[in-house]
Every structure is written in C-alpha cells, then in structure tokens.
Design an enzyme around this catalytic site. Structure first.
Site, short mmCIF file in Angstrom:
data_model
loop_
_atom_site.label_atom_id
_atom_site.label_comp_id
_atom_site.label_asym_id
_atom_site.label_seq_id
_atom_site.Cartn_x
_atom_site.Cartn_y
_atom_site.Cartn_z
N PRO A 2 0.81 -1.22 0.00
CA PRO A 2 0.00 0.00 0.00
C PRO A 2 0.85 1.27 0.00
O PRO A 2 1.88 1.34 0.67
CB PRO A 2 -0.80 -0.09 1.29
CG PRO A 2 -0.72 -1.51 1.71
CD PRO A 2 0.57 -2.03 1.19
N LYS A 33 -3.01 -4.88 5.93
CA LYS A 33 -1.75 -5.22 5.25
C LYS A 33 -0.60 -5.12 6.25
O LYS A 33 -0.68 -4.38 7.23
CB LYS A 33 -1.50 -4.24 4.09
CG LYS A 33 -2.53 -4.28 2.99
CD LYS A 33 -2.34 -5.47 2.10
CE LYS A 33 -3.26 -5.40 0.89
NZ LYS A 33 -2.89 -6.36 -0.13
N ILE A 65 -2.57 -3.49 -3.69
CA ILE A 65 -2.91 -4.72 -4.38
C ILE A 65 -3.98 -5.38 -3.52
O ILE A 65 -3.71 -5.89 -2.44
CB ILE A 65 -1.69 -5.64 -4.53
CG1 ILE A 65 -0.61 -4.97 -5.37
CG2 ILE A 65 -2.10 -6.98 -5.15
CD1 ILE A 65 0.72 -5.72 -5.39
N ASN A 98 -8.61 9.18 -3.65
CA ASN A 98 -8.75 8.24 -4.76
C ASN A 98 -8.21 6.88 -4.34
O ASN A 98 -7.11 6.80 -3.76
CB ASN A 98 -7.97 8.73 -5.98
CG ASN A 98 -8.57 9.98 -6.57
OD1 ASN A 98 -9.74 10.03 -6.86
ND2 ASN A 98 -7.75 11.01 -6.71
#
Length: 118
Positions: A2, A33, A65, A98
């Site tokens: 990330p 994560k 991801i 975003n």
C-alpha cells in the site's frame, strides 16, 4: 504494498511530529496489510485552492494490491478522513481520496514483481 500519498497546502512546519508513522499504522490497520509494506508520502506547502478558497485542503490516494473495493473503500475513507481531521485539521469535506487497486504483475519490488511474490 500500500501507498498513501497526501498533497496538502498545510505548511511543512505544521506537520505534527510522528504523523508519518501514525499514518503508516492507520493504513496498515484499515487495509489489513503488513506495516512493513506500507509507504506514506506527504507533500506539504502545495499551491492549492478548494472551490475558490485558499483554506486548508488536500487530495490523497491509496494504492494497494487488493483490500480495496466499493464497500470497503467507505470504511477506508472514513478512517483516513478522521485521521486527517484529528492530526492536521483538514475537514473531511476538503479532501478527495482516490482508491487505486493495483495489478500485482504491474508492481515491481526487490528486482521482480509482486506477481512472483504473492
């Protein structure tokens, strides 16, 4: 892997000590994560204007991801907005976030891609 990127007109001198570390913790927690993979990038002192006002504002992106999607992004958005309000005084209605779900074959790391690592 990330990545949390924040661009803001907040002066660098007003960025609280430890903000980067606390942001890494937040992103790791909300995305589920490993902390060791999280990168936080903060660009302060940006020339920005929100709706005709030069008040405090920001734009951000979260790239990952997996761990992103329609339903979970609402949770991530709330966690990040609350964090920015508490830490930096940026109102939730003065920041766009975003979310970018990355393909592991398109992310390089340690001389290969995450396609080979995950």
């Amino acid at each position: 892997m990330p990545i949390f990127k924040l661009s803001t007109n907040l002066p660098a001198a007003k960025l609280p000590a430890g903000f980067l570390e606390r942001s890494v913790d937040l992103v790791a927690k909300t995305l589920g994560k490993p902390k060791s993979y999280v990168v936080v990038q903060v660009l302060t002192d940006q020339l920005m204007n929100w709706g005709g006002s030069d008040g405090l504002c920001a734009v951000a992106s979260v790239e990952s991801i997996g761990a992103l999607g329609r339903d979970v992004n609402k949770k991530h958005s709330k966690a990040i907005a609350d964090h920015l309000q508490k830490e930096l005084g940026i109102a939730s209605d003065k920041c766009y976030i975003n979310f970018v779900d990355l393909n592991k074959a398109n992310c390089g790391y340690s001389g290969t891609t995450f396609d080979d690592l995950l």
